[in-house]
Design an enzyme around this catalytic site. Structure first.
Site, PDB file in Angstrom:
ATOM      1  N   GLN A 163      -4.084  18.668   8.995  1.00 36.41           N
ATOM      2  CA  GLN A 163      -3.152  17.458   9.175  1.00 36.41           C
ATOM      3  C   GLN A 163      -2.199  17.942  10.617  1.00 36.41           C
ATOM      4  O   GLN A 163      -1.594  16.856  10.955  1.00 36.41           O
ATOM      5  CB  GLN A 163      -2.324  16.989   8.198  1.00 36.41           C
ATOM      6  CG  GLN A 163      -2.937  16.378   6.841  1.00 36.41           C
ATOM      7  CD  GLN A 163      -1.939  16.048   5.900  1.00 36.41           C
ATOM      8  OE1 GLN A 163      -2.403  16.167   4.643  1.00 36.41           O
ATOM      9  NE2 GLN A 163      -0.786  15.405   6.013  1.00 36.41           N
TER      10      GLN A 163
ATOM     11  N   ARG B 186       2.404  12.105  -0.257  1.00 40.10           N
ATOM     12  CA  ARG B 186       3.309  10.971   0.232  1.00 40.10           C
ATOM     13  C   ARG B 186       4.742  11.026  -0.087  1.00 40.10           C
ATOM     14  O   ARG B 186       5.144  10.234  -0.683  1.00 40.10           O
ATOM     15  CB  ARG B 186       2.768   9.761  -0.081  1.00 40.10           C
ATOM     16  CG  ARG B 186       1.349   9.405   0.615  1.00 40.10           C
ATOM     17  CD  ARG B 186       0.823   7.974   0.244  1.00 40.10           C
ATOM     18  NE  ARG B 186       0.556   7.145   1.261  1.00 40.10           N
ATOM     19  CZ  ARG B 186      -0.399   5.952   1.198  1.00 40.10           C
ATOM     20  NH1 ARG B 186      -1.115   5.771   0.154  1.00 40.10           N
ATOM     21  NH2 ARG B 186      -0.449   5.408   2.154  1.00 40.10           N
ATOM     22  N   CYS B 187       5.178  12.002   0.481  1.00 34.41           N
ATOM     23  CA  CYS B 187       6.596  12.338  -0.257  1.00 34.41           C
ATOM     24  C   CYS B 187       7.765  12.476   0.632  1.00 34.41           C
ATOM     25  O   CYS B 187       9.036  12.258   0.187  1.00 34.41           O
ATOM     26  CB  CYS B 187       6.366  13.864  -0.760  1.00 34.41           C
ATOM     27  SG  CYS B 187       6.341  14.997   0.827  1.00 34.41           S
TER      28      CYS B 187
ATOM     29  N   GLU C  70       4.345   6.401   3.743  1.00 33.74           N
ATOM     30  CA  GLU C  70       4.917   6.916   2.502  1.00 33.74           C
ATOM     31  C   GLU C  70       5.737   5.965   1.366  1.00 33.74           C
ATOM     32  O   GLU C  70       6.101   6.241   0.324  1.00 33.74           O
ATOM     33  CB  GLU C  70       5.635   8.308   2.583  1.00 33.74           C
ATOM     34  CG  GLU C  70       4.989   9.391   3.359  1.00 33.74           C
ATOM     35  CD  GLU C  70       5.568  10.620   3.472  1.00 33.74           C
ATOM     36  OE1 GLU C  70       4.787  11.670   3.401  1.00 33.74           O
ATOM     37  OE2 GLU C  70       6.509  10.513   4.414  1.00 33.74           O
TER      38      GLU C  70
HETATM   39  N1  MCN Z   1       2.175   1.442  11.208  1.00 31.65           N
HETATM   40  C1  MCN Z   1       2.137   0.092  11.801  1.00 31.65           C
HETATM   41  N2  MCN Z   1       3.679  -0.080  12.225  1.00 31.65           N
HETATM   42  C2  MCN Z   1       4.491   0.337  11.722  1.00 31.65           C
HETATM   43  C3  MCN Z   1       4.421   1.612  10.930  1.00 31.65           C
HETATM   44  C4  MCN Z   1       3.260   2.050  10.979  1.00 31.65           C
HETATM   45  O1  MCN Z   1       1.184  -0.421  12.061  1.00 31.65           O
HETATM   46  N3  MCN Z   1       5.711  -0.289  12.011  1.00 31.65           N
HETATM   47  C5  MCN Z   1       0.738   1.797  10.968  1.00 31.65           C
HETATM   48  C6  MCN Z   1       0.555   3.110  11.776  1.00 31.65           C
HETATM   49  O2  MCN Z   1       0.176   2.783  13.282  1.00 31.65           O
HETATM   50  C7  MCN Z   1      -0.474   3.919  11.174  1.00 31.65           C
HETATM   51  C8  MCN Z   1      -0.102   3.732   9.457  1.00 31.65           C
HETATM   52  O3  MCN Z   1       0.563   2.503   9.724  1.00 31.65           O
HETATM   53  O4  MCN Z   1      -1.696   3.672  11.503  1.00 31.65           O
HETATM   54  C9  MCN Z   1       0.778   4.676   8.948  1.00 31.65           C
HETATM   55  O5  MCN Z   1       1.759   4.986   9.907  1.00 31.65           O
HETATM   56  P1  MCN Z   1       3.206   5.971   9.979  1.00 31.65           P
HETATM   57  O6  MCN Z   1       4.062   5.593   8.820  1.00 31.65           O
HETATM   58  O7  MCN Z   1       3.623   6.432  10.906  1.00 31.65           O
HETATM   59  O8  MCN Z   1       2.411   7.418   9.060  1.00 31.65           O
HETATM   60  P2  MCN Z   1       1.436   8.406   9.725  1.00 31.65           P
HETATM   61  O9  MCN Z   1       0.532   7.704  10.205  1.00 31.65           O
HETATM   62  O10 MCN Z   1       2.196   9.744  10.146  1.00 31.65           O
HETATM   63  O11 MCN Z   1       0.613   8.825   8.359  1.00 31.65           O
HETATM   64  C10 MCN Z   1       1.305   9.761   7.359  1.00 31.65           C
HETATM   65  C11 MCN Z   1       1.591   9.135   6.070  1.00 31.65           C
HETATM   66  C12 MCN Z   1       1.725  10.268   5.058  1.00 31.65           C
HETATM   67  S1  MCN Z   1       2.815  11.379   5.426  1.00 31.65           S
HETATM   68  C13 MCN Z   1       0.650  10.579   4.074  1.00 31.65           C
HETATM   69  S2  MCN Z   1       1.014  11.679   3.002  1.00 31.65           S
HETATM   70  C14 MCN Z   1      -0.290   9.646   3.678  1.00 31.65           C
HETATM   71  C15 MCN Z   1      -0.038   8.126   4.677  1.00 31.65           C
HETATM   72  O12 MCN Z   1       0.510   8.144   5.600  1.00 31.65           O
HETATM   73  N4  MCN Z   1      -1.554  10.078   3.806  1.00 31.65           N
HETATM   74  C16 MCN Z   1      -2.808   9.288   3.911  1.00 31.65           C
HETATM   75  N5  MCN Z   1      -1.031   7.301   4.426  1.00 31.65           N
HETATM   76  C17 MCN Z   1      -2.316   7.917   4.250  1.00 31.65           C
HETATM   77  N6  MCN Z   1      -3.322   6.794   4.277  1.00 31.65           N
HETATM   78  C18 MCN Z   1      -4.694   7.480   4.199  1.00 31.65           C
HETATM   79  N7  MCN Z   1      -5.716   6.489   4.168  1.00 31.65           N
HETATM   80  N8  MCN Z   1      -5.000   8.688   4.236  1.00 31.65           N
HETATM   81  C19 MCN Z   1      -4.001   9.491   3.845  1.00 31.65           C
HETATM   82  O13 MCN Z   1      -3.983  10.828   3.695  1.00 31.65           O
HETATM   83 CU1  CUN Z   2       4.552  14.957   1.989  1.00 28.18          CU
HETATM   84  S1  CUN Z   2       3.003  14.078   1.943  1.00 28.18           S
HETATM   85 MO1  CUN Z   2       2.745  13.338   3.932  1.00 28.18          MO
HETATM   86  O1  CUN Z   2       4.141  14.023   4.443  1.00 28.18           O
HETATM   87  O2  CUN Z   2       1.579  14.298   4.595  1.00 28.18           O
END
Ligand code: MCN
Ligand code: CUN
Length: 798
Positions: free
Chosen positions: A231, A378-379, A752
């Site tokens: 990741q 997802r914490c 998360e």
């Molecule tokens: N998004 C959006 N508009 C926003 C916020 C987010 O459209 N205002 C969209 C983003 O563009 C992205 C998705 O939602 O495509 C998630 O965005 P974000 O909240 O920024 O999180 P990350 O992309 O950093 O993903 C990490 C988060 C974590 S920490 C875990 S754990 C987790 C999760 O996402 N693991 C996942 N969702 C998951 N989903 C899948 N399918 N697989 C994982 O392993």
């Molecule tokens: Cu703590 S699980 Mo996500 O932050 O990769």
């Protein structure tokens, strides 16, 4: 770092028809996934590739007296058997954890948890490697194991980490936050106080794809390429280089398609190191891929917090103080993956969505003979535990005061006009409107109707009780800023690099790495929005340290808050240069060039028909560039966020509890989320659905259990129960939009939120069904037997 025109308008969720912000663009990556063309680590096959299988300890605590490799080495196809001694010759016997502890790559002397890595067999195919592993003979001297944090801290508990010089017991650290005296005072003076003990059980992220790698040392280039389930490829490269001594520019980490991460793929695991070492020594590619049980039993788990919560309040339900004390089981090594200055992660956001005068929290962490880890799944770095604590406690208080749990929340919310808000434990909330989200959820859930129904069932002494649970959570996501958040010393910024080609399409490279979240689509949407390009003309690349800009990776829902911001800022830099090219093409002064977000075009002020598109500008940048500018059209941004973002939401769960069987049925499941400005509503909804399913798993089924000998009794899918479509109800999702004031496009993270926010809503609902009989808590996972016991204790069972 911010732009001229204030970014996209939060009121416009329809976008401009080019696939920018707010549009439900179908996920570009899905074409390859649904046609079987994904490329995961285990799909990678290289000529001459060898396979690595790990020999694991059947005991949780045991001294290794001797390892006999001979029978394994005699097996046809076994190329090598590695032990700690072999690794020591290359200074690879130990590796640092992300929390500054030192972990054995292969057991040096003493096994500290069941299934710990003892030896590795390298063979020509996986079956031979597996047969070879069974033929490695290890002479163990079994020691008494310590399984729970409570036992670990007893005076006569066996010492687990006897290899550490200063370690005299199993205690890792004590931590506290807040003002103890002020909080104690508030509790002394309070009209009402409540206390509850609750456990957040050990969970596992259990991604469909387990962890693994293909390490390929190239003796011609003195360079190693590792395809890794990572990741955080860049951070992993830096650590890899530090551990192995191979210079960083001679290490290439590639994260191909990742089959789910959920935090499980943030740490570095011994298997990666062994495969890489074997490839260097044998000068052949080496693949290591976990089996399911290896993944669950040995890689980064989540939670395992034993918490006491206390609230102090006035008679009319105004919360004055919150106090908590936690006992944390960190397993055999302190290997939690979180910003290094936060020993308890972001648990100290336990004041939640409420304006609470005084808060104090303390925590003790202990080593046990269980697998190391502690935050994945997802914490948001332990926000999950904090949210569970406060949202459970608010319900406990509401019962004590005989108040409606929605009303008590309303009375204590941080008011919408109080943002930016500094909490009693020092967090700076960027924006929020908690009441609005709660109101919307209450309306969607038909709250009053279910309260009536609940009353009716009790009066009729019905076999099935109704319970209604609420959770109005606040999340904190988007680490940095770099000055307060780092991983192994590396500041938590992120990056974007946009290159527009002569024919008008573009490649965006980012330092984060999708594991299923849809970044190839959503990050292209940010560029489409900010450059007026069509989303189809932008491709997103990530996960290759040779070509992508350095970033800290995807976890803690930080991609949107940090790399998303970097992408917007880089796009705006491109836009600035585009203006100069537009001026040249349109034969106007640069100051007179305006960009119109709606049409996506550049035009001369006061003369909208003298306009030019980004495609025409791209051609100009390469074929007719102004003498004042360099040729080409490209920009990079490294973004250090000024603050984190604080998404929030209100979830309402209605359950029907069967007094005869203890079974819980979901009658209604409403989730209202606010993640600021939304990039792709469809992707967000997918994230919410997935996260709610994991929240249901958490509340109802999932648990990594151990017996008293330290045997992992919840280490496979027969015993570690994941919810399937059968257990998942119909979710009703809604949203509000409260933009983040400091984020260039006003977006907050969301990935998360559902897993963080939903477990307390579910537990609150089940407790609520029995509240009239005095029940104040039911422990997770709320399997039918657990619920039936609680019913029975309350005199409600049939
Ligand atoms: N998004 C959006 N508009 C926003 C916020 C987010 O459209 N205002 C969209 C983003 O563009 C992205 C998705 O939602 O495509 C998630 O965005 P974000 O909240 O920024 O999180 P990350 O992309 O950093 O993903 C990490 C988060 C974590 S920490 C875990 S754990 C987790 C999760 O996402 N693991 C996942 N969702 C998951 N989903 C899948 N399918 N697989 C994982 O392993
Ligand atoms: Cu703590 S699980 Mo996500 O932050 O990769």
């Amino acid at each position: 770092q911010h732009d001229d025109d204030g970014g996209p308008d939060p009121e416009k969720h329809h976008g401009h028809g080019r696939g920018g912000m707010g549009e439900e663009v179908k996920r570009k990556e899905d074409k390859r996934f649904i046609t079987g063309r994904g490329n995961y680590v285990d799909d990678i096959k290289k000529p001459g590739m060898l396979h690595c299988e790990i020999v694991r300890s059947p005991h949780a605590h045991a001294r290794v007296n001797e390892i006999d490799k001979s029978r394994a080495l005699n097996l046809d196809g076994v190329v090598a058997v590695l032990t700690a001694e072999d690794l020591a010759a290359h200074e690879l016997a130990t590796m640092p954890t992300l929390m500054d502890d030192t972990q054995d790559v292969l057991v040096n002397d003493k096994v500290k948890f069941q299934s710990q890595e003892v030896a590795a067999v390298i063979a020509t195919d996986r079956y031979v490697a597996k047969d070879g592993a069974e033929k490695v003979e290890v002479d163990y001297e079994v020691l008494d194991p310590v399984v729970t944090a409570e036992e670990a801290l007893e005076a006569d508990a066996p010492l687990i980490r006897d290899e550490l010089e200063d370690q005299e017991d199993n205690h890792i650290f004590d931590w506290d936050v807040g003002d103890k005296e002020a909080t104690d005072e508030v509790f002394e003076e309070a009209d009402v106080t409540v206390e509850e003990q609750m456990e957040y059980q050990r969970l596992h992220p259990a991604p469909i794809e387990t962890c693994g790698c293909v390490a390929d040392w190239d003796p011609g280039k003195d360079k190693i390429t590792v395809h890794l389930t990572s990741q955080a490829p860049h951070a992993h490269r830096t650590l890899f280089s530090q551990v192995s001594g191979i210079p960083e520019h001679k290490v290439r980490i590639v994260s191909p398609d990742i089959g789910g991460g959920f935090g499980n793929k943030v740490p570095i695991y011994p298997g990666y190191v062994v495969a890489a070492a074997a490839s260097v020594v044998l000068e052949q590619p080496v693949k290591w891929m976990e089996e399911r049980s290896e993944n669950i039993q040995t890689t980064g788990f989540a939670r395992d917090y034993d918490m006491t919560g206390e609230l102090a309040a006035t008679e009319d339900g105004i919360i004055k103080g919150v106090r908590t004390d936690v006992l944390a089981n960190h397993g055999a090594y302190n290997a939690v993956a979180q910003p290094s200055k936060f020993p308890a992660g972001f648990f100290n956001i336990f004041t939640g969505s409420y304006d609470i005068e005084a808060a104090y929290g303390s925590l003790t962490a202990a080593f046990t003979n269980t697998a190391p880890g502690g935050v994945a799944y997802r914490c948001s770095f332990r926000v999950t535990e904090a949210v569970y604590l406060i949202e459970r406690m608010v319900k406990v208080l509401a019962q004590e005061l005989d108040m409606d749990p929605a009303e008590i929340r309303r009375r204590n919310f941080i008011p919408a006009d109080a943002f930016p808000y500094e909490s009693a434990t020092g967090w700076n909330y960027d924006s929020g409107d908690y009441e609005k989200a709660l109101d919307k959820a209450l309306e969607m859930a038909d709250y009053d109707h279910y309260r009536e129904e609940q009353k009716r069932r009790i009066e009729e002494d019905a076999d099935k009780l109704i319970g209604i649970g609420i959770s109005s959570f606040t999340e904190v996501v988007g680490a940095g800023p770099g000055k307060s958040c780092d991983i192994a010393g590396i500041e938590m910024f992120d990056s974007a690099d946009i290159r527009v080609n002569p024919t008008g399409n573009a490649v965006l490279r980012v330092g984060v790495q999708t594991q299923g979240q849809g970044h190839e689509t959503t990050f292209a949407q940010i560029v489409a929005e900010e450059l007026g390009m069509d989303v189809d003309n932008i491709s997103v690349e990530h996960g290759d340290t040779d070509t992508d800009p350095y970033g800290l990776g995807t976890y803690g829902s930080r991609s949107t808050p940090v790399a998303g911001a970097a992408t917007a800022v880089a796009a705006r830099k491109v836009r600035e240069k585009a203006k100069s090219i537009a001026a040249n093409e349109l034969e106007a002064a640069e100051e007179d060039i305006e960009w119109d977000r709606e049409s996506g075009e550049f035009h001369v002020a006061g003369a909208p028909d003298r306009s030019i598109t980004i495609t025409e500008i791209a051609a100009g940048a390469y074929m007719n560039h102004p003498s004042s500018e360099e040729p080409g059209l490209e920009a990079v941004n490294y973004y250090d966020p000024p603050e984190m973002t604080y998404p929030f939401g209100s979830y309402i769960v209605v359950v029907e509890v069967d007094r005869e069987t203890g079974e819980v049925d979901f009658e209604k499941f409403v989730a209202v989320d606010d993640c600021g400005n939304r990039i792709n509503p469809m992707v967000i909804e997918g994230q919410i659905h997935g996260g709610l399913a994991q929240g249901i798993g958490t509340a109802m089924m999932e648990h990594v259990t151990y017996d008293e000998n330290g045997n992992c009794t919840g280490g496979d899918f027969m015993n570690y129960l994941l919810p399937t479509a059968n257990e998942i109800p119909n979710f009703e999702t809604g949203y509000t939009v409260t933009p983040s004031p400091h984020h260039p496009i006003g977006a907050k993270g969301v990935g998360e939120s559902p897993t963080v926010g939903s477990p307390p809503a579910i537990v609150n609902a089940v407790v609520d069904a029995m509240a009239h009989a005095g029940t104040t808590h039911v422990e997770m996972p709320m399997t039918p037997d657990v619920v039936w016991e609680a019913l029975d204790e309350a005199g409600l069972s049939l």
